[in-house]
Scaffold this motif. Structure first.
Motif, PDB file in Angstrom:
ATOM      1  N   GLU A   1       2.816  15.059 -32.258  1.00 37.03           N
ATOM      2  CA  GLU A   1       2.181  15.782 -31.167  1.00 37.03           C
ATOM      3  C   GLU A   1       3.109  16.833 -30.556  1.00 37.03           C
ATOM      4  OE1 GLU A   1       0.968  13.087 -28.160  1.00 37.03           O
ATOM      5  OE2 GLU A   1      -0.248  11.844 -29.514  1.00 37.03           O
ATOM      6  N   ALA A   2       2.505  17.906 -30.083  1.00 35.44           N
ATOM      7  CA  ALA A   2       3.256  18.900 -29.295  1.00 35.44           C
ATOM      8  C   ALA A   2       3.198  18.467 -27.835  1.00 35.44           C
ATOM      9  CB  ALA A   2       2.657  20.279 -29.480  1.00 35.44           C
ATOM     10  N   SER A   3       3.785  17.317 -27.575  1.00 34.18           N
ATOM     11  CA  SER A   3       3.755  16.744 -26.234  1.00 34.18           C
ATOM     12  C   SER A   3       5.182  16.467 -25.780  1.00 34.18           C
ATOM     13  CB  SER A   3       2.950  15.446 -26.212  1.00 34.18           C
ATOM     14  OG  SER A   3       3.574  14.450 -26.995  1.00 34.18           O
ATOM     15  N   LYS A   4       5.355  16.347 -24.461  1.00 34.83           N
ATOM     16  CA  LYS A   4       6.666  16.036 -23.904  1.00 34.83           C
ATOM     17  C   LYS A   4       7.177  14.704 -24.454  1.00 34.83           C
ATOM     18  CE  LYS A   4       9.015  15.092 -19.516  1.00 34.83           C
ATOM     19  NZ  LYS A   4       8.873  14.941 -18.051  1.00 34.83           N
ATOM     20  N   LYS A   5       6.286  13.729 -24.542  1.00 37.16           N
ATOM     21  CA  LYS A   5       6.671  12.396 -25.005  1.00 37.16           C
ATOM     22  C   LYS A   5       7.206  12.437 -26.440  1.00 37.16           C
ATOM     23  CE  LYS A   5       4.853   7.664 -25.318  1.00 37.16           C
ATOM     24  NZ  LYS A   5       3.654   6.805 -25.131  1.00 37.16           N
TER      25      LYS A   5
ATOM     26  N   LEU B   1       8.346  15.120 -28.138  1.00 40.27           N
ATOM     27  CA  LEU B   1       9.566  15.928 -28.213  1.00 40.27           C
ATOM     28  C   LEU B   1      10.768  15.119 -27.734  1.00 40.27           C
ATOM     29  CD1 LEU B   1       8.176  19.335 -26.932  1.00 40.27           C
ATOM     30  CD2 LEU B   1       9.347  19.012 -29.122  1.00 40.27           C
ATOM     31  N   GLU B   2      10.615  14.439 -26.618  1.00 43.72           N
ATOM     32  CA  GLU B   2      11.727  13.653 -26.093  1.00 43.72           C
ATOM     33  C   GLU B   2      12.081  12.501 -27.018  1.00 43.72           C
ATOM     34  OE1 GLU B   2      11.308  14.410 -21.266  1.00 43.72           O
ATOM     35  OE2 GLU B   2      10.426  12.592 -22.153  1.00 43.72           O
ATOM     36  N   TYR B   3      11.073  11.896 -27.634  1.00 41.94           N
ATOM     37  CA  TYR B   3      11.330  10.793 -28.566  1.00 41.94           C
ATOM     38  C   TYR B   3      12.187  11.269 -29.740  1.00 41.94           C
ATOM     39  CZ  TYR B   3      10.593   7.007 -31.898  1.00 41.94           C
ATOM     40  OH  TYR B   3      10.796   5.983 -32.798  1.00 41.94           O
ATOM     41  N   ASN B   4      11.824  12.404 -30.318  1.00 40.83           N
ATOM     42  CA  ASN B   4      12.526  12.889 -31.498  1.00 40.83           C
ATOM     43  C   ASN B   4      13.910  13.435 -31.158  1.00 40.83           C
ATOM     44  OD1 ASN B   4      12.222  13.149 -34.352  1.00 40.83           O
ATOM     45  ND2 ASN B   4      12.117  15.373 -34.114  1.00 40.83           N
ATOM     46  N   LEU B   5      14.000  14.157 -30.046  1.00 38.84           N
ATOM     47  CA  LEU B   5      15.269  14.795 -29.694  1.00 38.84           C
ATOM     48  C   LEU B   5      16.276  13.836 -29.074  1.00 38.84           C
ATOM     49  CD1 LEU B   5      13.868  18.158 -28.241  1.00 38.84           C
ATOM     50  CD2 LEU B   5      14.919  17.789 -30.477  1.00 38.84           C
ATOM     51  N   SER B   6      15.837  12.636 -28.708  1.00 47.27           N
ATOM     52  CA  SER B   6      16.739  11.660 -28.086  1.00 47.27           C
ATOM     53  C   SER B   6      17.312  10.658 -29.079  1.00 47.27           C
ATOM     54  CB  SER B   6      16.005  10.905 -26.969  1.00 47.27           C
ATOM     55  OG  SER B   6      14.938  10.129 -27.515  1.00 47.27           O
ATOM     56  N   LYS B   7      16.979  10.781 -30.343  1.00 48.18           N
ATOM     57  CA  LYS B   7      17.500   9.852 -31.348  1.00 48.18           C
ATOM     58  C   LYS B   7      19.025   9.944 -31.400  1.00 48.18           C
ATOM     59  CE  LYS B   7      13.289   9.879 -34.145  1.00 48.18           C
ATOM     60  NZ  LYS B   7      12.656  10.271 -35.436  1.00 48.18           N
ATOM     61  N   LYS B   8      19.693   8.819 -31.236  1.00 50.47           N
ATOM     62  CA  LYS B   8      21.136   8.799 -31.027  1.00 50.47           C
ATOM     63  C   LYS B   8      21.951   9.285 -32.219  1.00 50.47           C
ATOM     64  CE  LYS B   8      20.970   5.082 -27.592  1.00 50.47           C
ATOM     65  NZ  LYS B   8      21.434   3.715 -27.230  1.00 50.47           N
ATOM     66  N   ASP B   9      21.484   9.036 -33.424  1.00 45.85           N
ATOM     67  CA  ASP B   9      22.281   9.396 -34.598  1.00 45.85           C
ATOM     68  C   ASP B   9      22.153  10.871 -34.976  1.00 45.85           C
ATOM     69  OD1 ASP B   9      23.141   6.788 -34.811  1.00 45.85           O
ATOM     70  OD2 ASP B   9      21.497   6.217 -36.137  1.00 45.85           O
ATOM     71  N   GLY B  10      21.245  11.605 -34.312  1.00 51.22           N
ATOM     72  CA  GLY B  10      21.076  13.020 -34.637  1.00 51.22           C
ATOM     73  C   GLY B  10      20.381  13.214 -35.975  1.00 51.22           C
ATOM     74  N   GLY B  11      20.499  14.412 -36.518  1.00 51.99           N
ATOM     75  CA  GLY B  11      19.938  14.697 -37.835  1.00 51.99           C
ATOM     76  C   GLY B  11      18.451  14.947 -37.853  1.00 51.99           C
TER      77      GLY B  11
END
Length: 334
Positions: free
Chosen positions: A164-168, A170-180
């Motif tokens: 989804e193009a949603s805040k939830k 985007l934040e889920y994907n961009l907050s992944k600790k290992d990056g990549g």
């Protein structure tokens, strides 16, 4: 001697592949919802729809946020390669565009065009140079939430790595600790599709700052991307801004997130199939972003201004390579 990609047979397959992508849009808007209603209310197979929607609501509703149903097999279908070669489409990374494998990035793509064809093929498939240019990152394409509420269309989008193009999301994907990870967002959205016409470079950005705030709170670098040629593959019927139809489709855009547009592509195919025009998906230099849990409006505005500046610089520096009348081509930002 003509290459295999120039043969009549190959060109027919390329046309069919692109037509299939257009058909997905038709399925979304008309066929699948109508078929679902017909099966529920007029046939003995109503239970199939009930089972599907029960499974969706209980077990699979969050898949459009997490992207957990991504399928590398679907993303690697040869069918996508035929669609890539139709235009043809290529992906270019500027020399300064190296990514840190331990960080997550937000790719901000312009323009939307009518189909966002280049963004889909570049990011949601494995058949372009994108995966080779960014081998240490997994890419996700963020699209309107309505796609993930329609059977079949929803499943295709999820298998392709759509979220989804949603805040939830985007934040889920961009907050992944290992990056990549790479989140790709067509920032101008459905509104920008109104301005999609050959020779036009009008984008929606001035008041779009939500993605800036998310980048700051997550500490995710912003990457400007411009797809040269995206606006060339379709023109469209124009409507007066004060007309009833224009007001109606603007209401649909605001409520449902998509535009009602009458495309004019290849007239030998009823205008519904895009024209064969080369498209180049150019990835610019990452803009470093320092993580700020509670950014001020001034910080958001400053980063927004910097992003706009870098996007214009990308367009101006690269336009001579991809536009015929490049000397008179300039970004119009609204």
């Amino acid at each position: 001697m003509a290459s295999s990609k120039d043969s009549i047979f190959e060109r027919v397959l390329q046309t069919l592949a692109v037509a299939a992508l257009v058909t997905i849009q038709v399925l979304f808007f008309l066929f699948i919802p109508a078929l679902s209603c017909y099966m529920i209310f007029s046939t003995k197979y109503w239970w199939i729809c009930v089972l599907y929607f029960t499974w969706y609501l209980i077990f699979d509703k969050d898949a459009s946020v997490t992207g957990r149903r991504r399928s590398e097999w679907v993303r690697s279908w040869t069918w996508w390669a035929y669609a890539r070669d139709y235009y043809p489409l290529k992906v270019v990374k500027l020399p300064c565009g190296e990514l840190d494998p331990k960080r997550n990035y937000l790719f901000c793509v312009y323009p939307h065009g009518l189909l966002s064809a280049s963004t889909y093929l570049s990011v949601a498939t494995n058949v372009t140079e994108f995966t080779k240019l960014f081998p240490q990152h997994k890419s996700y394409m963020h699209t309107i939430s309505a796609f993930y509420k329609v059977p079949v269309v929803r499943d295709l989008a999820l298998w392709a790595g759509g979220v989804e193009a949603s805040k939830k999301a985007l934040e889920y994907n961009l907050s992944k600790k290992d990056g990549g990870n790479i989140s790709t967002l067509v920032v101008g959205g459905a509104q920008e599709a109104y301005y999609s016409n050959p020779g036009i470079h009008k984008i929606v950005l001035k008041k779009r700052k939500g993605f800036i705030k998310i980048a700051l709170t997550q500490g995710s670098p912003l990457v400007p991307v411009y797809s040269f040629g995206e606006n060339e593959i379709f023109s469209q019927l124009e409507f007066d801004e004060n007309s009833i139809f224009q007001k109606f489709r603007e209401l649909v855009r605001k409520k449902l997130g998509f535009c009602i547009i009458y495309p004019l592509g290849r007239m030998d195919l009823l205008g519904l199939v895009p024209k064969r025009k080369p498209i180049t998906f150019v990835v610019g230099e990452p803009i470093d972003v320092e993580k700020t849990e509670n950014p001020t409006q001034e910080q958001i505005d400053n980063l927004h201004q910097l992003f706009e500046k870098k996007l214009v610089e990308l367009f101006e520096s690269q336009k001579k390579h991809y536009l015929k009348d490049y000397e008179n081509a300039h970004l119009e930002i609204i």
